[in-house]
Design a protein around this motif. Structure first.
Motif, PDB file in Angstrom:
ATOM      1  N   UNK A  67       3.763   2.572   7.866  1.00  0.00           N
ATOM      2  CA  UNK A  67       4.373   4.179   8.205  1.00  0.00           C
ATOM      3  C   UNK A  67       4.319   4.942   9.221  1.00  0.00           C
ATOM      4  N   UNK A  68       2.913   5.300   9.474  1.00  0.00           N
ATOM      5  CA  UNK A  68       2.662   5.730  11.014  1.00  0.00           C
ATOM      6  C   UNK A  68       1.671   4.965  12.388  1.00  0.00           C
ATOM      7  N   UNK A  69       2.172   5.010  13.243  1.00  0.00           N
ATOM      8  CA  UNK A  69       1.214   4.688  14.603  1.00  0.00           C
ATOM      9  C   UNK A  69       0.735   5.577  15.548  1.00  0.00           C
ATOM     10  N   UNK A  70      -0.686   5.267  15.494  1.00  0.00           N
ATOM     11  CA  UNK A  70      -1.734   6.305  15.997  1.00  0.00           C
ATOM     12  C   UNK A  70      -2.115   5.969  17.482  1.00  0.00           C
ATOM     13  N   UNK A  71      -2.652   7.049  18.143  1.00  0.00           N
ATOM     14  CA  UNK A  71      -3.502   6.619  19.323  1.00  0.00           C
ATOM     15  C   UNK A  71      -4.894   7.495  18.975  1.00  0.00           C
ATOM     16  N   UNK A 102       1.087  -1.069   0.208  1.00  0.00           N
ATOM     17  CA  UNK A 102       0.202  -0.162   0.436  1.00  0.00           C
ATOM     18  C   UNK A 102       1.096   1.222   0.396  1.00  0.00           C
ATOM     19  N   UNK A 103       1.821   1.468   0.911  1.00  0.00           N
ATOM     20  CA  UNK A 103       2.970   2.306   0.683  1.00  0.00           C
ATOM     21  C   UNK A 103       3.471   2.662  -0.691  1.00  0.00           C
ATOM     22  N   UNK A 104       4.331   1.718  -1.336  1.00  0.00           N
ATOM     23  CA  UNK A 104       4.756   1.762  -3.154  1.00  0.00           C
ATOM     24  C   UNK A 104       3.513   2.406  -3.264  1.00  0.00           C
ATOM     25  N   UNK A 105       1.824   1.876  -3.277  1.00  0.00           N
ATOM     26  CA  UNK A 105       0.887   2.569  -4.376  1.00  0.00           C
ATOM     27  C   UNK A 105       0.551   4.168  -3.896  1.00  0.00           C
ATOM     28  N   UNK A 106       0.940   4.820  -3.064  1.00  0.00           N
ATOM     29  CA  UNK A 106       1.045   5.956  -2.369  1.00  0.00           C
ATOM     30  C   UNK A 106       0.209   6.373  -0.862  1.00  0.00           C
ATOM     31  N   UNK A 107       0.237   5.173  -0.625  1.00  0.00           N
ATOM     32  CA  UNK A 107      -1.226   5.083   0.451  1.00  0.00           C
ATOM     33  C   UNK A 107       0.114   5.987   1.391  1.00  0.00           C
ATOM     34  N   UNK A 108      -0.414   6.285   2.601  1.00  0.00           N
ATOM     35  CA  UNK A 108       0.616   6.759   4.014  1.00  0.00           C
ATOM     36  C   UNK A 108      -0.684   5.923   4.914  1.00  0.00           C
ATOM     37  N   UNK A 109       0.360   4.788   5.466  1.00  0.00           N
ATOM     38  CA  UNK A 109      -0.618   3.740   6.562  1.00  0.00           C
ATOM     39  C   UNK A 109      -0.474   3.949   7.919  1.00  0.00           C
ATOM     40  N   UNK A 110      -1.494   4.363   8.418  1.00  0.00           N
ATOM     41  CA  UNK A 110      -1.483   4.349   9.486  1.00  0.00           C
ATOM     42  C   UNK A 110      -2.134   3.749  10.343  1.00  0.00           C
ATOM     43  N   UNK A 111      -1.462   2.835  11.186  1.00  0.00           N
ATOM     44  CA  UNK A 111      -1.913   1.386  12.433  1.00  0.00           C
ATOM     45  C   UNK A 111      -2.018   2.362  13.479  1.00  0.00           C
ATOM     46  N   UNK A 112      -3.809   2.256  13.998  1.00  0.00           N
ATOM     47  CA  UNK A 112      -4.365   2.549  15.067  1.00  0.00           C
ATOM     48  C   UNK A 112      -3.448   1.105  16.249  1.00  0.00           C
ATOM     49  N   UNK A 113      -2.561   1.602  17.379  1.00  0.00           N
ATOM     50  CA  UNK A 113      -1.716   1.066  17.932  1.00  0.00           C
ATOM     51  C   UNK A 113      -2.053   1.899  19.288  1.00  0.00           C
ATOM     52  N   UNK A 114      -1.131   0.987  20.715  1.00  0.00           N
ATOM     53  CA  UNK A 114      -0.379   0.996  21.236  1.00  0.00           C
ATOM     54  C   UNK A 114       0.786   1.211  21.859  1.00  0.00           C
ATOM     55  N   UNK A 130      -4.139  10.787  16.825  1.00  0.00           N
ATOM     56  CA  UNK A 130      -4.953  10.442  15.689  1.00  0.00           C
ATOM     57  C   UNK A 130      -4.772  11.420  14.541  1.00  0.00           C
ATOM     58  N   UNK A 131      -5.278  12.693  14.946  1.00  0.00           N
ATOM     59  CA  UNK A 131      -5.111  13.964  14.316  1.00  0.00           C
ATOM     60  C   UNK A 131      -3.861  14.301  13.978  1.00  0.00           C
ATOM     61  N   UNK A 132      -2.946  14.354  14.594  1.00  0.00           N
ATOM     62  CA  UNK A 132      -0.865  14.318  14.012  1.00  0.00           C
ATOM     63  C   UNK A 132      -1.075  13.014  13.144  1.00  0.00           C
ATOM     64  N   UNK A 133      -1.131  11.812  13.170  1.00  0.00           N
ATOM     65  CA  UNK A 133      -0.714  11.229  12.288  1.00  0.00           C
ATOM     66  C   UNK A 133      -1.559  10.911  11.048  1.00  0.00           C
ATOM     67  N   UNK A 134      -2.311  11.836  10.694  1.00  0.00           N
ATOM     68  CA  UNK A 134      -3.463  11.659   9.951  1.00  0.00           C
ATOM     69  C   UNK A 134      -3.240  13.362   9.020  1.00  0.00           C
ATOM     70  N   UNK A 135      -2.589  14.325   9.737  1.00  0.00           N
ATOM     71  CA  UNK A 135      -2.555  15.653   9.103  1.00  0.00           C
ATOM     72  C   UNK A 135      -1.997  14.869   8.199  1.00  0.00           C
TER      73      UNK A 135
END
Length: 269
Positions: A239-243, A190-202, A209-214
């Motif tokens: 690519x990024x991890x978010x809470x 997905x990253x290679x296709x141009x998506x930023x992958x944001x995983x919800x995780x601790x 999450x607001x910062x991770x998707x900004x």
């Protein structure tokens, strides 16, 4: 236009009702539905959305009082309409069909990942959710909050299972989706296709999450299973991890609730 093909049935053992038997037996239903390439929709709105979504009915099971509300749908094709009493419907299915209408529909071949992602800006990626109710709720959140598609890991619960469809109010018919063929490399792909992958995780390096998707143009929001959350592989390869910031000593939400909050935030990025 001719009316629907109505067939009254008063014998619960009638073989024509086979598609509708024992709906509470999850393992039996999964085997039956996979073997025969079918799925069930329940309730007037959901049955209508399934047919309008392009799925071909095999048959309908209806209590008499629901015939009028679905007359246009029942008349549009040549699938038989089995008319039964509500008591007989309960005997056959194993539960009270309080919405009065069931349809058995043909599954379709799953589209390719390329087709599902074509033109998509926001997608949900689900890893191994095992609860059909949660899968349906996530689809509903995604559809309601402007996501374009859903990708499922190979072991994720079936979004066309009756309870998934019912909880999602038929969102699975409106939102393009498919299963990922390669679990291990799914997020790097997905990253290679141009998506930023944001995983919800601790994870220790997670940010709100607001910062991770900004500023993210093409977002893939990644959600893990109900028990242990994301696998180490998916957590580390995102690519990024978010809470979702929490209070009162609570560290997480049910995945269905978390998906609603995260989709809401992501839709406003």
């Amino acid at each position: 236009m001719p009316g629907p093909q109505l067939i009254e049935i008063d014998d619960p053992a009638d073989p024509r009702l086979a598609d509708y038997r024992d709906l509470r037996d999850v393992q039996l239903r999964q085997h039956l539905e996979a073997e025969h390439g079918l799925f069930l929709a329940e309730g007037e709105k959901v049955v209508r959305r399934a047919v309008e979504g392009g799925y071909t009915p095999r048959s309908f099971l209806m209590a008499p009082r629901w015939l009028a509300g679905l007359d246009d749908v029942l008349s549009a094709g040549d699938a038989p309409v089995y008319v039964v009493s509500e008591a007989l419907a309960e005997e056959v299915t194993g539960f009270h069909v309080h919405r009065g209408a069931l349809a058995s529909l043909q599954r379709r071949p799953l589209p390719s990942v390329d087709d599902v992602l074509a033109g998509a800006r926001s997608v949900l990626v689900l890893e191994d959710l095992v609860d059909h109710t949660n899968v349906g709720a996530v689809f509903r959140s995604g559809a309601a909050l402007g996501f374009d598609a859903v990708l499922l890991a190979p072991r994720c619960a079936d979004p066309l299972y009756r309870r998934s469809i019912k909880v999602g109010m038929g969102a699975v018919f409106a939102l393009p989706w498919t299963r990922l063929p390669d679990w291990h490399g799914a997020l790097p792909d997905l990253s290679a296709r141009g998506f930023t992958t944001v995983a919800l995780t601790l994870a220790a390096d997670s940010v709100p999450i607001e910062e991770a998707v900004s500023g993210v143009e093409r977002l893939a929001l990644v959600l893990g299973s109900e028990g242990h959350g994301l696998s180490d592989r998916w957590e580390e390869s995102a690519d990024r991890r978010a809470i979702i910031p929490m209070s009162a000593g609570i560290d997480s939400l049910n995945v269905a609730a978390a998906s609603a909050v995260a989709c809401y935030v992501a839709a406003r990025r």
